[in-house]
Design a protein around this motif. Structure first.
Motif, PDB file in Angstrom:
ATOM      1  N   GLY A  52     -11.291  -9.623  51.340  1.00  0.00           N
ATOM      2  CA  GLY A  52     -12.168  -9.531  52.144  1.00  0.00           C
ATOM      3  C   GLY A  52     -13.129 -10.722  52.326  1.00  0.00           C
ATOM      4  N   ALA A  53     -13.140 -11.480  53.353  1.00  0.00           N
ATOM      5  CA  ALA A  53     -13.777 -12.852  53.520  1.00  0.00           C
ATOM      6  C   ALA A  53     -14.203 -12.659  55.086  1.00  0.00           C
ATOM      7  CB  ALA A  53     -13.281 -13.905  53.093  1.00  0.00           C
ATOM      8  N   ASN A  54     -14.737 -13.650  55.528  1.00  0.00           N
ATOM      9  CA  ASN A  54     -15.414 -13.700  56.849  1.00  0.00           C
ATOM     10  C   ASN A  54     -14.299 -13.596  57.962  1.00  0.00           C
ATOM     11  OD1 ASN A  54     -16.808 -15.337  54.929  1.00  0.00           O
ATOM     12  ND2 ASN A  54     -18.211 -15.691  56.462  1.00  0.00           N
ATOM     13  N   TYR A  55     -13.195 -13.883  57.793  1.00  0.00           N
ATOM     14  CA  TYR A  55     -12.136 -13.890  58.821  1.00  0.00           C
ATOM     15  C   TYR A  55     -11.496 -12.294  58.787  1.00  0.00           C
ATOM     16  CZ  TYR A  55     -13.050 -18.574  58.467  1.00  0.00           C
ATOM     17  OH  TYR A  55     -13.691 -19.722  58.593  1.00  0.00           O
ATOM     18  N   ASP A  56     -12.043 -11.469  57.792  1.00  0.00           N
ATOM     19  CA  ASP A  56     -11.407 -10.152  57.731  1.00  0.00           C
ATOM     20  C   ASP A  56     -11.997  -9.219  58.158  1.00  0.00           C
ATOM     21  OD1 ASP A  56      -9.120 -11.465  56.076  1.00  0.00           O
ATOM     22  OD2 ASP A  56     -10.459 -11.528  54.464  1.00  0.00           O
ATOM     23  N   HIS A  57     -11.514  -7.909  58.579  1.00  0.00           N
ATOM     24  CA  HIS A  57     -12.283  -6.977  58.983  1.00  0.00           C
ATOM     25  C   HIS A  57     -13.335  -6.088  57.958  1.00  0.00           C
ATOM     26  CE1 HIS A  57     -13.397  -3.472  61.267  1.00  0.00           C
ATOM     27  NE2 HIS A  57     -12.945  -2.586  60.351  1.00  0.00           N
ATOM     28  N   ALA A  58     -14.472  -6.379  58.391  1.00  0.00           N
ATOM     29  CA  ALA A  58     -15.638  -5.792  57.495  1.00  0.00           C
ATOM     30  C   ALA A  58     -16.107  -4.264  58.096  1.00  0.00           C
ATOM     31  CB  ALA A  58     -16.650  -6.711  57.522  1.00  0.00           C
TER      32      ALA A  58
ATOM     33  N   SER B  62      -4.040 -12.985  51.701  1.00  0.00           N
ATOM     34  CA  SER B  62      -4.858 -12.864  52.871  1.00  0.00           C
ATOM     35  C   SER B  62      -4.378 -13.366  54.133  1.00  0.00           C
ATOM     36  CB  SER B  62      -6.098 -13.554  52.643  1.00  0.00           C
ATOM     37  OG  SER B  62      -6.873 -12.726  51.536  1.00  0.00           O
ATOM     38  N   PRO B  63      -4.635 -12.823  55.165  1.00  0.00           N
ATOM     39  CA  PRO B  63      -4.118 -13.784  56.650  1.00  0.00           C
ATOM     40  C   PRO B  63      -4.774 -15.162  56.660  1.00  0.00           C
ATOM     41  CG  PRO B  63      -5.106 -11.550  57.130  1.00  0.00           C
ATOM     42  CD  PRO B  63      -5.467 -11.745  55.394  1.00  0.00           C
ATOM     43  N   PHE B  64      -5.891 -15.362  56.316  1.00  0.00           N
ATOM     44  CA  PHE B  64      -6.377 -16.653  56.284  1.00  0.00           C
ATOM     45  C   PHE B  64      -7.161 -16.874  54.919  1.00  0.00           C
ATOM     46  CE2 PHE B  64      -9.656 -19.650  57.339  1.00  0.00           C
ATOM     47  CZ  PHE B  64      -9.155 -20.699  57.514  1.00  0.00           C
ATOM     48  N   PHE B  65      -7.145 -18.031  53.965  1.00  0.00           N
ATOM     49  CA  PHE B  65      -7.605 -18.151  53.073  1.00  0.00           C
ATOM     50  C   PHE B  65      -8.995 -19.069  53.163  1.00  0.00           C
ATOM     51  CE2 PHE B  65      -8.647 -19.731  48.708  1.00  0.00           C
ATOM     52  CZ  PHE B  65      -8.292 -18.689  47.932  1.00  0.00           C
ATOM     53  N   ARG B  66     -10.119 -18.355  53.229  1.00  0.00           N
ATOM     54  CA  ARG B  66     -11.270 -18.924  53.530  1.00  0.00           C
ATOM     55  C   ARG B  66     -11.786 -20.282  52.410  1.00  0.00           C
ATOM     56  NH1 ARG B  66     -17.741 -16.805  53.061  1.00  0.00           N
ATOM     57  NH2 ARG B  66     -18.479 -18.933  53.122  1.00  0.00           N
ATOM     58  N   PRO B  67     -11.616 -21.280  53.116  1.00  0.00           N
ATOM     59  CA  PRO B  67     -12.203 -22.646  52.213  1.00  0.00           C
ATOM     60  C   PRO B  67     -13.748 -22.087  52.249  1.00  0.00           C
ATOM     61  CG  PRO B  67     -11.263 -23.358  54.302  1.00  0.00           C
ATOM     62  CD  PRO B  67     -11.356 -21.971  54.283  1.00  0.00           C
ATOM     63  N   ASN B  68     -14.097 -22.989  51.040  1.00  0.00           N
ATOM     64  CA  ASN B  68     -15.678 -22.775  50.864  1.00  0.00           C
ATOM     65  C   ASN B  68     -16.326 -24.112  50.290  1.00  0.00           C
ATOM     66  OD1 ASN B  68     -18.044 -21.172  51.274  1.00  0.00           O
ATOM     67  ND2 ASN B  68     -18.077 -20.686  48.907  1.00  0.00           N
ATOM     68  N   GLY B  69     -17.519 -24.482  50.330  1.00  0.00           N
ATOM     69  CA  GLY B  69     -18.242 -25.501  49.824  1.00  0.00           C
ATOM     70  C   GLY B  69     -17.728 -26.856  50.768  1.00  0.00           C
TER      71      GLY B  69
END
Lengths: 238, 248
Positions: A52-58, B62-69
């Motif tokens: 779960g990260a920003n683009y996923d459903h929270a 994950s549908p999109f792998f969040r880049p960070n930094g």
């Protein structure tokens, strides 16, 4: 009109391990809760599942908690983590020792276990009604935990607090390799993080009710009994 | 009510400020920072040296792998390498080694690969699952022949997070020789994008996200972390006081 109070009986209500653990926990839960909110502020969104990260459903997205309730009292993820991860092992081992002492020292059997008939719906209902009317037990009955107290203490010691520790460990990438079953138990790291957050607020709610009960049941007598162990037995009502 | 909400809030704020003052005390600060040693000791005691991080199924990615930094190092040097498809890029292996190396991307591609679908755990709390392909670090260190006294592997990067000081990270030999510790050049079956660390990034799967150094340029074997950057073993460790052991 004032009348002279009759000399009332004072008894040893809480033994030393109960008192020590109680105050240690008061301190540690304060540090853990406030530093935990500081950590949460780094990403104030909660998810279910493995990722779960920003683009996923929270399922929950909040603003940051105010600095009046975070440790440190400004945004500093590293310091919040230092506080949290320093307090957590002390908290975990103290709980482990307290559970063992409760189990083998008789506290569980003597003070926390339900007595025959206590779980009968009539009895539980009566206890709920007494609480609602703020009728607190007196005389001999005041020396024992009532059924709601027992239930909440058992739930806190044997369910909520272990849940905090296990969901906390489940978020660790190192423990993910050491104990893979732990992450599976909670259905993934993000589920564990959500449960950690929910259980933290359940404990905060317990704390508030606990405080309310102390205030309503006679704060000086109750607090004294948690410091020195001595408790003045309330007179039986006539 | 004996305590008003206002006095509770003020009380909480005062106690927290008290904790902050306490944390400025040298001894308290040392104690708080040393918890990392306990966690490292406990975790290393609980797990086998080569215990693997959980690997996932392709449908769990994950549908999109969040880049960070850093999303792009944006330095003239990096831009020149990128424009050329990283044909002139080299990974340098130096320090306490018997055989310093300079490897091109093509040479790395020619080495045996490892593929792993793992969860990236950010220190901030979010996670992303991605499929990494790359070269295990072990054969590279074996080829470079670590000398006696080498205790840490330091990863120097092309980006500086905009702060002028280069990003770097370090791990000890337990993690350096771990089978899942790879130098990854592909994410989800595609060449690593710039935002995710092109052309090469580190994966240390048993540690938090900030250890997974992107834009690798140089690997250095050292006896001590002193004298490198701020001396605490990594960019965030130096700059913000993050734990060097990022297993929790």
């Amino acid at each position: 009109m004032e009348r002279a109070l009759p000399q009332r009986k004072t008894v040893l209500r809480h033994r030393l391990p109960v008192r020590l653990w109680h105050w240690l926990n008061a301190l540690l839960l304060y540090v853990l809760f406030t530093s935990g909110l500081g950590i949460f502020n780094a990403h104030p969104r909660l998810y279910w599942g493995q990722y779960g990260a920003n683009y996923d459903h929270a399922w929950l997205g909040l603003e940051r908690f105010g600095s009046w309730i975070t440790l440190p009292a400004h945004y500093d993820l590293a310091m919040s983590r230092h506080w949290h991860l320093s307090a957590a092992p002390i908290f975990a081992f103290a709980l482990l020792f307290y559970m063992l002492w409760s189990l083998f020292g008789g506290h569980l059997g003597r003070d926390l276990a339900f007595r025959r008939g206590e779980l009968a719906p009539r009895h539980v209902w009566q206890d709920i009604r007494d609480h609602a009317r703020l009728r607190f037990p007196a005389g001999e009955a005041a020396l024992r935990y009532n059924v709601l107290q027992k239930a909440s203490y058992i739930a806190v010691i044997f369910v909520a607090l272990p849940l905090m520790i296990l969901t906390g460990l489940a978020m660790s990438p190192g423990m993910n390799a050491a104990w893979p079953w732990l992450v599976d138990l909670f259905g993934g790291r993000q589920s564990a993080r959500s449960i950690h957050f929910i259980a933290a607020f359940a404990l905060a709610a317990f704390f508030l009710v606990h405080m309310l009960m102390v205030l309503l049941a006679g704060p000086l007598n109750e607090i004294r009994s948690m410091i020195s162990g001595r408790y003045r037995v309330p007179e039986a009502r006539r | 009510m004996i305590l008003s909400r206002r006095s509770l809030v003020l009380g909480a704020a005062a106690t927290l400020a008290g904790c902050d003052r306490l944390a400025k005390n040298e001894a308290v600060r040392d104690a708080l920072f040393s918890a990392e040693n306990f966690h490292k000791w406990a975790q290393r005691g609980l797990m086998a040296r080569d215990a693997l991080a959980r690997e996932f199924r392709p449908d769990q990615i994950s549908p999109f792998f969040r880049p960070n930094g850093t999303a792009n190092p944006n330095t003239p040097e990096y831009k020149a390498l990128w424009r050329n498809g990283f044909a002139d890029w080299r990974l340098h292996v130096s320090g306490l080694v018997g055989q310093p190396l300079s490897l091109s991307l093509a040479q790395l591609h020619a080495l045996p690969h490892r593929e792993q679908i793992t969860r990236h755990d950010c220190v901030e709390g979010w996670s992303a699952i991605g499929k990494w392909r790359g070269v295990p670090l072990k054969p590279i260190l074996d080829a470079a022949r670590l000398r006696d006294g080498a205790r840490y592997i330091v990863f120097h990067c092309a980006d500086d997070m905009g702060g002028g000081r280069g990003y770097y990270e370090s791990i000890d030999l337990v993690d350096a020789f771990h089978p899942q510790t790879i130098l990854a050049f592909a994410l989800n079956d595609e060449p690593l994008r710039v935002a995710n660390g092109a052309p090469l990034r580190l994966r240390v799967e048993r540690q938090l996200g900030y250890k997974q150094a992107k834009y690798l340029m140089k690997i250095e074997a050292v006896a001590s972390l002193e004298g490198i950057g701020g001396g605490k073993g990594g960019y965030w460790e130096d700059r913000a006081g993050y734990d060097w052991y990022a297993g929790i």
